[in-house]
Design an enzyme around this catalytic site. Structure first.
Site, PDB file in Angstrom:
ATOM      1  CG  HIS A  45      93.466  37.617  79.637  1.00  0.00           C
ATOM      2  ND1 HIS A  45      93.282  36.350  79.129  1.00  0.00           N
ATOM      3  CD2 HIS A  45      94.035  38.333  78.644  1.00  0.00           C
ATOM      4  CE1 HIS A  45      93.745  36.295  77.888  1.00  0.00           C
ATOM      5  NE2 HIS A  45      94.201  37.491  77.567  1.00  0.00           N
ATOM      6  CG  HIS A  66      94.412  40.419  74.054  1.00  0.00           C
ATOM      7  ND1 HIS A  66      94.712  39.145  74.494  1.00  0.00           N
ATOM      8  CD2 HIS A  66      95.550  40.889  73.493  1.00  0.00           C
ATOM      9  CE1 HIS A  66      95.967  38.860  74.187  1.00  0.00           C
ATOM     10  NE2 HIS A  66      96.488  39.916  73.584  1.00  0.00           N
ATOM     11  CG  ASP A  97      92.194  37.637  64.441  1.00  0.00           C
ATOM     12  OD1 ASP A  97      91.237  38.385  64.754  1.00  0.00           O
ATOM     13  OD2 ASP A  97      92.475  36.592  65.062  1.00  0.00           O
ATOM     14  N   GLY A  98      90.214  39.790  62.205  1.00  0.00           N
ATOM     15  CA  GLY A  98      88.893  39.552  61.649  1.00  0.00           C
ATOM     16  C   GLY A  98      88.129  38.474  62.364  1.00  0.00           C
ATOM     17  CG  HIS A 100      90.833  37.530  68.621  1.00  0.00           C
ATOM     18  ND1 HIS A 100      91.573  36.775  67.745  1.00  0.00           N
ATOM     19  CD2 HIS A 100      91.020  36.998  69.848  1.00  0.00           C
ATOM     20  CE1 HIS A 100      92.186  35.810  68.411  1.00  0.00           C
ATOM     21  NE2 HIS A 100      91.857  35.920  69.692  1.00  0.00           N
ATOM     22  CG  ASP A 122      96.480  36.864  71.554  1.00  0.00           C
ATOM     23  OD1 ASP A 122      97.371  36.715  72.411  1.00  0.00           O
ATOM     24  OD2 ASP A 122      95.358  36.316  71.638  1.00  0.00           O
ATOM     25  CB  ALA A 157      93.862  28.990  72.101  1.00  0.00           C
ATOM     26  N   GLY A 158      94.508  32.502  71.194  1.00  0.00           N
ATOM     27  CA  GLY A 158      95.472  33.289  70.451  1.00  0.00           C
ATOM     28  C   GLY A 158      95.107  33.333  68.978  1.00  0.00           C
TER      29      GLY A 158
END
Length: 232
Positions: A45, A66, A97-98, A100, A122, A157-158
């Protein structure tokens, strides 16, 4: 933060194992050096430069939080935190997750970091629940088609990802077997946070924390400390 960490650890009964910081913030490089022997420190971040990121790793940061997301990306003249992630031996988290990360970005990352890949979800409170409105800290989040975004800005957001879905995604993205990608969800994270002597593989003397999967890689049973806590 350095002064607060002992209080956090006391309140958590020693359960704090992982800390993410932005290394460009004043005082954080020294913080990393001060606490990296107590917890696994990650950088993320962040808009940190390459030089600052490499110094953070030299000071004891062990992971990139991340990877590719919420950070300054690679440029040939200004490699930034992404360049430090790929060049160094730091572990690199990937949210598989495909959403991000494009599958191609996952494949590239694993080619560069095969031994230091670390698959994370996440996930927020909406994981495993229907679409709708949820909270992320003090922020309102809307989940639509499983995609979590801030209600006011539409920024992601996550996620609502679960680790069994991440496993299936990894196999789909890479064409590799479960045996090839499982270390990203088991051994590598355990090594990162310093608990591999007890967790992360199935061996005599280790904690009996196990997940039983069927042939479609769906969770059928969960065992914690030798006790069955879930059965489909």
């Amino acid at each position: 933060m350095r002064l607060c960490l002992p209080r956090y650890q006391e309140a958590a009964q020693g359960a704090v194992k992982y800390l993410t910081v932005a290394p460009e913030v004043e005082g954080v490089l020294q913080l990393i050096a001060d606490v990296s022997g107590q917890v696994a420190v990650a950088i993320g971040h962040s808009g940190a430069s390459y030089e600052t990121s490499m110094q953070a790793i030299a000071n004891g940061a062990r992971c990139i939080t991340h990877t590719f997301n919420a950070m300054k990306l690679f440029h040939q003249h200004f490699p930034a935190i992404m360049g430090a992630a790929l060049e160094s031996d730091a572990y690199c988290e990937a949210i598989c997750d495909g959403r991000h990360l494009h599958p191609g970005a996952v494949r590239m990352l694993l080619k560069c970091k095969a031994r230091q890949g670390d698959c994370v979800t996440d996930s927020i409170m909406a994981a495993g629940l229907p679409d709708g409105r949820y909270m992320l800290g003090v922020n309102d989040v809307v989940v639509l088609d499983g995609d979590a975004k801030l209600a006011d800005t539409g920024v992601r957001a996550g996620s609502t990802l679960s680790q069994d879905t991440a496993l299936r995604n990894l196999m789909d993205f890479t064409g590799k077997s479960a045996a090839d990608v499982l270390p990203l969800l088991t051994e590598n994270p355990a090594r990162l946070i310093g608990v591999f002597e007890k967790k992360g593989s199935i061996e005599p003397g280790k904690d009996a924390d196990l997940v039983v999967l069927d042939r479609a890689w769906n969770v059928r049973r969960t065992i914690v400390a030798g006790e069955s806590v879930y059965e489909a």
